[in-house]
Write a protein that holds these residues in place. Structure first.
Motif, PDB file in Angstrom:
ATOM      1  N   ARG A   1       0.831  -1.203   0.000  1.00  0.00           N
ATOM      2  CA  ARG A   1       0.000   0.000   0.000  1.00  0.00           C
ATOM      3  C   ARG A   1       0.866   1.253   0.000  1.00  0.00           C
ATOM      4  NH1 ARG A   1      -4.912  -0.966   4.184  1.00  0.00           N
ATOM      5  NH2 ARG A   1      -3.452  -2.090   5.517  1.00  0.00           N
ATOM      6  N   LEU A   2       1.957   1.228   0.788  1.00  0.00           N
ATOM      7  CA  LEU A   2       2.824   2.411   0.845  1.00  0.00           C
ATOM      8  C   LEU A   2       3.508   2.644  -0.503  1.00  0.00           C
ATOM      9  CD1 LEU A   2       4.359   2.051   4.406  1.00  0.00           C
ATOM     10  CD2 LEU A   2       2.725   3.735   3.590  1.00  0.00           C
TER      11      LEU A   2
ATOM     12  N   SER B   1       1.022   3.969  -3.033  1.00  0.00           N
ATOM     13  CA  SER B   1       0.636   5.337  -2.685  1.00  0.00           C
ATOM     14  C   SER B   1       1.734   6.313  -3.129  1.00  0.00           C
ATOM     15  CB  SER B   1       0.411   5.436  -1.179  1.00  0.00           C
ATOM     16  OG  SER B   1       0.219   6.769  -0.799  1.00  0.00           O
ATOM     17  N   PHE B   2       2.987   5.941  -2.884  1.00  0.00           N
ATOM     18  CA  PHE B   2       4.126   6.805  -3.245  1.00  0.00           C
ATOM     19  C   PHE B   2       4.146   7.061  -4.755  1.00  0.00           C
ATOM     20  CE2 PHE B   2       8.584   7.494  -4.351  1.00  0.00           C
ATOM     21  CZ  PHE B   2       8.906   8.513  -3.476  1.00  0.00           C
TER      22      PHE B   2
ATOM     23  N   PHE C   1       1.397   9.352  -6.046  1.00  0.00           N
ATOM     24  CA  PHE C   1       1.637  10.781  -5.855  1.00  0.00           C
ATOM     25  C   PHE C   1       2.622  11.323  -6.888  1.00  0.00           C
ATOM     26  CE2 PHE C   1      -0.221  10.455  -1.521  1.00  0.00           C
ATOM     27  CZ  PHE C   1      -1.134  11.477  -1.681  1.00  0.00           C
ATOM     28  N   LEU C   2       3.600  10.486  -7.309  1.00  0.00           N
ATOM     29  CA  LEU C   2       4.534  10.942  -8.344  1.00  0.00           C
ATOM     30  C   LEU C   2       3.802  11.243  -9.650  1.00  0.00           C
ATOM     31  CD1 LEU C   2       7.650   8.618  -7.866  1.00  0.00           C
ATOM     32  CD2 LEU C   2       7.305  10.960  -7.077  1.00  0.00           C
TER      33      LEU C   2
ATOM     34  N   ALA D   1      -3.593   9.095  -0.912  1.00  0.00           N
ATOM     35  CA  ALA D   1      -3.110   8.903   0.461  1.00  0.00           C
ATOM     36  C   ALA D   1      -3.845   7.719   1.082  1.00  0.00           C
ATOM     37  CB  ALA D   1      -3.352  10.167   1.281  1.00  0.00           C
ATOM     38  N   VAL D   2      -3.081   6.780   1.671  1.00  0.00           N
ATOM     39  CA  VAL D   2      -3.704   5.521   2.101  1.00  0.00           C
ATOM     40  C   VAL D   2      -4.775   5.756   3.172  1.00  0.00           C
ATOM     41  CG1 VAL D   2      -3.307   3.228   3.051  1.00  0.00           C
ATOM     42  CG2 VAL D   2      -1.588   4.266   1.580  1.00  0.00           C
TER      43      VAL D   2
END
Lengths: 557, 303
Positions: free
Chosen positions: A335-336, A339-340, A343-344, A393-394
């Motif tokens: 999930r992280l 999510s990262f 956002f990119l 955002a998670v």
């Protein structure tokens, strides 16, 4: 421009030419054969402009069906409790609305209509590089569309489960999902044909003197889109076929009852369906990049930044699919990571927005209807993009996932972006395609109804989602009553605006003033031939003498 | 926002506040700039445009600033409840989601269709759906948490309720005909109230109709059949025993009497014969003859 040369729809370039000529000859004495010859001159035509118009007619027919379904859904949701439709009917309606809007309208979307019509014109070419394949793509589209329609009325009844067809529901339901999936598969083939055609056309058929960075940004957006169509579509094709096999042969792939994994389906589905979101939106971004400079009378700001960010979005769109699955049970780390990366992907979109705003700076702006729609895109698409942040955002996505917030968000992106971009294109290239001009006053009034209705319809959905109302609900708790009523009333105003807009365009088509070859005084190459263009676009091969946004020395009398 | 009903709420609402503030800021900023430029540089006020092809510094500026901002948002988004951090003393409750109801089984075997929890104690929900069922998603909007429920697999969700009250549990993943009716209740009560309701950890004993009732609740029957005579997806259990009516068999209407043979067939082959006027919506189950006998005892008690 050779005045008096025949417009493309009075000149034939057809497959099965022998048969066509025979019918045409018979038409000299018979009005029936004359009518058949006219129809054949369209549906056998390899001319990219006619293929674009064929797509237009077919897609907007389906669009009107899906809009009607949307209106009926909003009627049912006007208040809590059952209003007009049984749950089974409602569940079929939202599925069909989604399937038609996605696969039959917004995915083929701008490339199939305006890409087909304009790509060769903007490159200074006589046609796309594979005209027969182009016509074949339209036939694949029609075959897929017919199968989708047939699935409504044949055994088992209309399919339900939503346009995502998540397993194992899609495997177990008794409704007619199999045929709908084969339909989607066929439509995917059509999409690949168009993508391949555009790639080869852009690589091989640029006018003499035109380099990669002399192309209009609309062409860049079609180029990026075509790569996604060619590379991502096969994945969903395989997924849909596996689902059909699972339903018919009882092989355990996605169905846990047979030992399969339903989350695998979600991975495979979104590996395609996330990139395809960019198929829906990138061409609209290309339209905006082409319309803004014309009505601001100045060079686009940051040409290369926009071109590169277009390619960056197309390239990175493959790596973010699992942000649709934050609640599916995938690990904390997964999930992280997703999510990262998500956002990119937001960054190139932000770059585009700022470049478009900067294009207005020190321009000489006239807000004619195409410009009005382009500016609307900047507003509605901004809401679509910004509301995406809470879904990247998670911690916030976990609350919002599968609620009306998501429904509101993607309608702002798909309709407020892709749809509004298409309406901008429609008003911008209408005089090129038809040779006539529509009424500006009515165009602006119809825009007003659309804009008010659109925001009344979709903004309450964002709030409903934050309040926790899940999507795909036939009925809801009374605490959600008020905002649902507002949205339903908004849908009436918006649809009135759309009908008004098309009535105005239709009147322009039938009795508008002659538009001339370049009514907007634009600089891209399609405006250098007559309106409507001749069969092979240009009387002689045009050469690149100035850039697509070269307004130097330009001022208004 | 910022209600303190569970430990999961604070981080989520903080993230909402930051993200939505940023959204509103940029929407207002961009729209204001757009409208200002359209007014200031209208053809009337600015007949001669200035040709500007770009500016590297500006491009860098609006690349770098959004990059920093979205990295910040990513960081704020990390504040979700991690599966790997479940407290060891968390009370474990087994959750079953099925078309179209939720059931909860506690450590002592107590079964209910409402989730009753004591305030201030960590809870770990171990969730699954029966074989042959479809995906569901367990969603408590007030707590800002949601997790999909899958057949044949177990997913978890954990939290600490912090305020007593009643909250809604929704299903957030489309699961068929009555998806929107798959609404359950979460009741957070004080520790002493919970003890009165729950008893202790020794296994609960039941006899007579209660055994059948437990089977009915545990297998989700109550999702579609009422016990008070009201109409739901399927016919009510109240007065079922001995009821006379009509079935739809291959499009023809056939009379029936709800006796032992009828009930046995209705449960074992739910789609073979359907009571006239009701949808053919019941899914297969794994109930054996003994379970069904207990159910019949239970139905007899509901006159």
């Amino acid at each position: 421009m050779g005045a008096g040369a025949k417009a493309f729809y009075h000149d034939d370039a057809v497959v099965f030419a022998g048969m066509f000529q025979a019918v045409k000859k018979a038409g000299k004495n018979s009005s029936v054969f004359r009518a058949i010859a006219w129809v054949l001159s369209w549906i056998l035509s390899t001319d990219h402009k006619r293929v674009g118009i064929l797509y237009f007619v077919a897609m907007f027919s389906f669009f009107s069906v899906a809009v009607s379904l949307g209106i009926m859904m909003r009627l049912e949701l006007f208040q809590s409790g059952q209003q007009f439709f049984e749950p089974k009917t409602y569940n079929a309606m939202f599925t069909l609305h989604g399937v038609i809007m996605t696969f039959l309208f917004i995915v083929p979307g701008i490339p199939a209509i305006f890409g087909n019509f304009l790509l060769p014109l903007q490159l200074g070419a006589a046609d796309v590089s594979m005209p027969r394949l182009n016509l074949a793509s339209w036939y694949m589209y029609i075959i897929g569309a017919i199968m989708a329609v047939v699935s409504l009325f044949s055994n088992g009844g209309a399919p339900d489960g939503g346009w995502t067809f998540y397993a194992p529901y899609s495997i177990q339901t008794q409704t007619n999902v199999s045929l709908a999936l084969v339909a989607a598969f066929t439509l995917g083939l059509s999409s690949i044909f168009t993508g391949m055609n555009f790639l080869t056309t852009i690589h091989r058929l640029k006018a003499p003197g035109m380099g990669w960075f002399d192309m209009p940004l609309f062409v860049w957006s079609l180029y990026a889109t075509a790569w996604i169509q060619v590379l991502a579509t096969p994945v969903v094709g395989i997924t849909l076929l596996l689902t059909v096999m699972e339903r018919t042969l009882q092989i355990g792939i996605f169905n846990p009852s047979l030992g399969g994994d339903p989350v695998l389906y979600q991975h495979m589905f979104w590996i395609y369906s996330h990139p395809v979101v960019y198929v829906m939106i990138l061409p609209a971004m290309g339209v905006i990049s082409d319309v803004l400079p014309v009505f601001a009378r100045r060079h686009i700001f940051g040409y290369k930044a926009i071109a590169y960010s277009t390619m960056a979005i197309a390239g990175s769109g493959y790596f973010v699919w699992a942000h649709h699955m934050f609640t599916s049970g995938i690990s904390d780390v997964a999930r992280l990571v997703f999510s990262f990366i998500t956002f990119l992907v937001a960054i190139p979109t932000a770059i585009k927005i700022f470049n478009w705003l900067a294009t207005l700076y020190r321009g000489s702006i006239q807000i004619d209807p195409p410009m009005l729609w382009a500016l609307t895109f900047l507003f509605t698409f901004s809401i679509g993009g910004l509301t995406g942040l809470a879904l990247g955002a998670v911690v916030t996505d976990i609350h919002l996932h599968d609620t009306y917030y998501v429904v509101g968000h993607f309608h702002y992106v798909m309709f407020g972006g892709g749809g509004v971009g298409m309406f901008a294109a429609l008003h911008h290239w209408f005089p090129k395609i038809t040779g006539r001009m529509y009424n500006f006053f009515h165009a602006k009034v119809s825009w007003f109804f659309f804009f008010v209705g659109f925001n009344m319809l979709y903004f309450p959905m964002l709030i409903l989602g934050v309040m926790g109302m899940p999507r795909r609900y036939h009925d809801y708790l009374p605490q959600y009553d008020f905002l649902n009523s507002v949205a339903t009333i908004g849908s009436w105003i918006m649809v009135f605006g759309i009908l008004y807009m098309f009535a105005n365009l239709l009147k322009g088509l039938l009795s508008g003033e002659k538009a001339g070859s370049n009514p907007w005084n634009a600089k891209t190459m399609e405006w250098e031939t007559q309106s409507p263009p001749v069969l092979h676009n240009f009387e002689k091969q045009p050469k690149m003498v100035h850039g697509p946004y070269d307004y130097e020395g330009e001022w208004v009398k | 926002m910022f209600s303190d009903v569970a430990d999961t709420v604070k981080n989520a609402d903080f993230a909402f506040l930051i993200i939505f503030s940023l959204c509103i800021f940029f929407l207002v900023l961009n729209t204001a700039i757009m409208i200002f430029f359209c007014w200031r540089y209208s053809r009337k006020r600015n007949p001669v445009p200035t040709q500007i092809e770009g500016h590297l510094g500006l491009e860098l500026f609006w690349t770098i600033v959004p990059t920093i901002l979205v990295m910040g948002l990513f960081y704020i988004g990390m504040g979700f409840q991690k599966d790997s951090e479940v407290p060891e003393d968390a009370m474990v409750i087994k959750v079953t989601g099925r078309m179209w109801s939720w059931t909860y089984e506690y450590a002592n075997g107590k079964i209910g269709s409402d989730l009753v929890l004591p305030i201030g104690r960590a809870v770990k929900l171990e969730m699954t759906a029966p074989k042959g069922d479809v995906l569901h998603s367990f969603y408590i909007p007030a707590f800002r948490i949601k997790r999909d429920v899958l057949p044949n697999q177990t997913t978890i969700l954990w939290f600490v309720p912090k305020t007593t009250g009643e909250y809604n549990v929704f299903c957030a993943e489309y699961c068929g005909l009555s998806h929107s009716k798959m609404i359950g209740k979460l009741k957070v009560v004080s520790a002493s109230e919970f003890k009165d309701w729950y008893g202790d950890d020794s296994p609960v004993k039941q006899e007579g109709p209660e055994v059948g009732q437990r089977i009915a609740v545990a297998n989700g029957c109550m999702g579609c059949h009422s016990t008070d005579g009201s109409r739901m997806v399927g016919p009510t259990f109240k007065g079922l025993w001995g009821r006379k009516g009509q079935l739809l068999v291959d499009g023809k209407k056939v009379d029936y009497v709800a006796d032992e043979a009828y009930i046995l067939k209705s449960i074992k082959q739910p789609n073979a014969e359907v009571v006239d006027g009701y949808p053919n919506a019941m899914i297969a189950n794994q109930l054996g003859d003994e379970d069904i006998n207990h159910l019949i005892t239970y139905f007899k008690s509901l006159q």
